[in-house]
Every structure is written in structure tokens, then in C-alpha cells.
Design a protein around this motif. Structure first.
Motif, short mmCIF file in Angstrom:
data_model
loop_
_atom_site.label_atom_id
_atom_site.label_comp_id
_atom_site.label_asym_id
_atom_site.label_seq_id
_atom_site.Cartn_x
_atom_site.Cartn_y
_atom_site.Cartn_z
N PRO A 76 0.83 -1.21 0.00
CA PRO A 76 0.00 0.00 0.00
C PRO A 76 0.87 1.26 0.00
N ALA A 77 0.45 2.25 -0.75
CA ALA A 77 1.20 3.50 -0.86
C ALA A 77 1.39 4.17 0.49
N GLN A 78 0.40 4.05 1.34
CA GLN A 78 0.47 4.64 2.68
C GLN A 78 1.64 4.05 3.46
N ASP A 79 1.86 2.73 3.34
CA ASP A 79 2.97 2.09 4.02
C ASP A 79 4.31 2.55 3.44
N LEU A 80 4.37 2.70 2.12
CA LEU A 80 5.60 3.17 1.48
C LEU A 80 5.96 4.58 1.94
N VAL A 81 4.97 5.44 2.02
CA VAL A 81 5.20 6.82 2.48
C VAL A 81 5.68 6.81 3.93
N GLU A 82 5.10 5.96 4.76
CA GLU A 82 5.51 5.88 6.16
C GLU A 82 6.96 5.39 6.28
N ILE A 83 7.32 4.37 5.51
CA ILE A 83 8.68 3.83 5.58
C ILE A 83 9.70 4.84 5.07
N THR A 84 9.39 5.52 3.96
CA THR A 84 10.33 6.53 3.47
C THR A 84 10.45 7.70 4.44
N GLY A 85 9.37 8.05 5.12
CA GLY A 85 9.44 9.08 6.15
C GLY A 85 10.35 8.65 7.30
N ASN A 86 10.24 7.39 7.70
CA ASN A 86 11.12 6.86 8.75
C ASN A 86 12.57 6.87 8.30
N LEU A 87 12.82 6.57 7.04
CA LEU A 87 14.19 6.60 6.52
C LEU A 87 14.75 8.02 6.58
N HIS A 88 13.94 9.01 6.21
CA HIS A 88 14.38 10.40 6.28
C HIS A 88 14.66 10.81 7.72
N ARG A 89 13.81 10.39 8.65
CA ARG A 89 14.03 10.73 10.06
C ARG A 89 15.31 10.10 10.61
N GLU A 90 15.69 8.96 10.06
CA GLU A 90 16.90 8.27 10.51
C GLU A 90 18.16 8.80 9.83
N GLY A 91 18.00 9.75 8.91
CA GLY A 91 19.18 10.38 8.31
C GLY A 91 19.39 10.13 6.84
N ALA A 92 18.42 9.59 6.15
CA ALA A 92 18.55 9.37 4.71
C ALA A 92 18.45 10.70 3.98
N GLY A 93 19.29 10.88 2.97
CA GLY A 93 19.25 12.11 2.19
C GLY A 93 18.11 12.09 1.18
N ARG A 94 18.24 11.21 0.20
CA ARG A 94 17.25 11.10 -0.86
C ARG A 94 16.87 9.63 -1.00
#
Length: 128
Positions: A100-118
Motif C-alpha cells: 500500500p502506498a500509505q505504508d511506502l510513504v511511512e517507511i520513506t518518512g522513517n528513513l528520512h528521520r533516521e538520516g537518509a538524504g534522498r
């Protein structure tokens, strides 16, 4: 004596509509045309290509489970801890089509919070 009938002047709306329609067709064709490829060019055939994800990408399964480099049940924090600062600048994520797109958005948000650039999603591209 009969009253003189005034001739009503018809507006050339049909001609104007035709011109606008032709201009529309012209701009549609001009905007979609691409320069032709060289006749000698042979494109790469991917019919026999294995559809395996890149080894340095985070794979996200339909149920939200993540795997990285063959390790299953990876967490976002564990994934980010395993990366160097240089590897954190651009992360590749391979989401399953059924995720689900909602799960993908949540996971990418978590990656950004953990320090991912792009974060870049690796997808299948269909050629026209």
C-alpha cells in the motif's frame, strides 16, 4: 413598396473553429514527436534478464516486511546503522507492487528521520 430586408452578416465561426482545431493538432503532434534513433543502433534486449533487485537496495514486501542484502526482517534503524554516511545520501528502495502506498510513504518518512538524504524507488518501466 416592400421594406428592404437587411442581410445579416454571418460570423465566420466555422472557419475559426477549424483553425483552432488544426493548431491544436499541430501542437499535440509537435510536442510528442521525438528525434529518430540512428538506423544502425541496436537496443539492448531484456527479455532474458532476471528481475532481481539491486543488491544495495532495501526491498519492501507487500506485508511491510523489509529485507536488505538477503537478510530478512530488517528494521529501518538497523538498515540505516549498517550504512556509511556516503551510502545514506541516496537510498534505493524496491517496493512490491502490492505494498500500500500509505505504508511506502511511512517507511520513506522513517528513513528520512533516521538520516537518509534522498530515497529513490526502483520501479518497473514499461516502454510504449
Amino acid at each position: 413598396m416592400r421594406p428592404r430586408r437587411r442581410k445579416s452578416r454571418l460570423e465566420p465561426t466555422i472557419a475559426l473553429i477549424n483553425i483552432v482545431f488544426l493548431m491544436l493538432i499541430f501542437f499535440m503532434a509537435a510536442g510528442t514527436l521525438a528525434p529518430p534513433l540512428d538506423r544502425d543502433l541496436q537496443l539492448v534486449s531484456t527479455a532474458e534478464l532476471d528481475g532481481a533487485p539491486p543488491p544495495d537496495a532495501l526491498v519492501i514486501h507487500p506485508d511491510g516486511r523489509m529485507s536488505y542484502r538477503g537478510e530478512d526482517q530488517v528494521s529501518v534503524a538497523g538498515f540505516m546503522d549498517a550504512l556509511t554516511e556516503e551510502e545514506r545520501t541516496v537510498l534505493r528502495v524496491v517496493p512490491d507492487r502490492a505494498l500500500p502506498a500509505q505504508d511506502l510513504v511511512e517507511i520513506t518518512g522513517n528513513l528520512h528521520r533516521e538520516g537518509a538524504g534522498r530515497v529513490v524507488a526502483v520501479t518497473e518501466r514499461g516502454l510504449p
